[in-house]
Structures are given as C-alpha cells and as structure tokens.
Design a protein around this motif. Structure first.
Motif, short mmCIF file in Angstrom:
data_model
loop_
_atom_site.label_atom_id
_atom_site.label_comp_id
_atom_site.label_asym_id
_atom_site.label_seq_id
_atom_site.Cartn_x
_atom_site.Cartn_y
_atom_site.Cartn_z
N ASN A 165 2.58 11.81 -10.01
CA ASN A 165 1.93 13.12 -9.97
C ASN A 165 2.97 14.24 -10.06
O ASN A 165 2.80 15.21 -10.80
CB ASN A 165 1.09 13.26 -8.70
N ARG B 38 2.47 1.80 -3.41
CA ARG B 38 1.49 2.30 -4.38
C ARG B 38 1.27 3.80 -4.19
O ARG B 38 1.23 4.56 -5.17
CB ARG B 38 0.17 1.56 -4.23
N GLU B 39 1.13 4.23 -2.95
CA GLU B 39 0.93 5.65 -2.65
C GLU B 39 2.16 6.46 -3.07
O GLU B 39 2.03 7.55 -3.64
CB GLU B 39 0.63 5.85 -1.17
N HIS B 40 3.35 5.93 -2.79
CA HIS B 40 4.58 6.61 -3.17
C HIS B 40 4.70 6.72 -4.69
O HIS B 40 5.03 7.79 -5.22
CB HIS B 40 5.79 5.84 -2.61
N ARG C 272 0.84 -1.21 0.00
CA ARG C 272 0.00 0.00 0.00
C ARG C 272 0.87 1.26 0.00
O ARG C 272 0.63 2.19 -0.75
CB ARG C 272 -0.93 -0.03 1.20
N GLY C 273 1.90 1.26 0.84
CA GLY C 273 2.79 2.43 0.91
C GLY C 273 3.51 2.67 -0.39
O GLY C 273 3.67 3.82 -0.82
N ALA D 45 2.32 6.70 -6.89
CA ALA D 45 1.31 7.66 -7.37
C ALA D 45 1.79 9.09 -7.12
O ALA D 45 1.62 9.97 -8.00
CB ALA D 45 -0.03 7.41 -6.70
N ALA D 46 2.38 9.35 -5.97
CA ALA D 46 2.88 10.69 -5.67
C ALA D 46 4.01 11.07 -6.61
O ALA D 46 4.08 12.21 -7.10
CB ALA D 46 3.35 10.76 -4.21
#
Length: 78
Positions: free
Chosen positions: A49, A41-43, A38-39, A45-46
């Motif tokens: 972006n 994936r968030e990283h 999960r971490g 995506a950031a």
C-alpha cells in the motif's frame, strides 16, 4: 526471559540437544507460525500500500538504495 514468555504463550517450544547439553533449540509452534504468517501478510500488504504510489522504475531504485544502505549498515557495525 523473552523465550520463557513465548513458551508460556504457546508460540515456541524449547528442545534440548542430546549430543550437546549446552545447546537448546527454539522452534515455532503451529500457533506461533500462524501468528507470524498473519503478521507477515499484514506487513506485506501495508508495504504494498505504501509503495503503491511508486512506479516500477521508482520501486527498483528504492530497492537498490535500501540494499545499499543495508550493506553499509552491516559493514559499519563490524
């Protein structure tokens, strides 16, 4: 101490090695793997972006330069 805390949280497990009592292997548990996934994936995506303003050519240049910095940092650390 850090590994002890991760064990208490159920994020990693410790395994003794039968052939060598000095060695302990630390492995992610299913809960730990889920947290890392999960971490990451968030990283990712950031980072996507943040890099979204760059053209493909600019991204390739950035990647090349970051690799160069990383290699230099590794060489000067030794």
């Amino acid at each position: 101490m850090a590994v002890d805390r991760l064990v208490k949280k159920g994020l990693v497990s410790r395994n003794d090695q039968a052939g060598d009592r000095r060695v302990r292997q630390v492995e992610l548990t299913a809960k730990g793997r889920a947290l890392i996934t999960r971490g990451f994936r968030e990283h990712a995506a950031a980072m996507e972006n943040a890099a979204g303003v760059l053209s493909k050519k600019e991204r390739l240049t950035l990647l090349r330069l970051l690799k160069k910095l990383g290699k230099h940092a590794a060489e000067t650390r030794e």
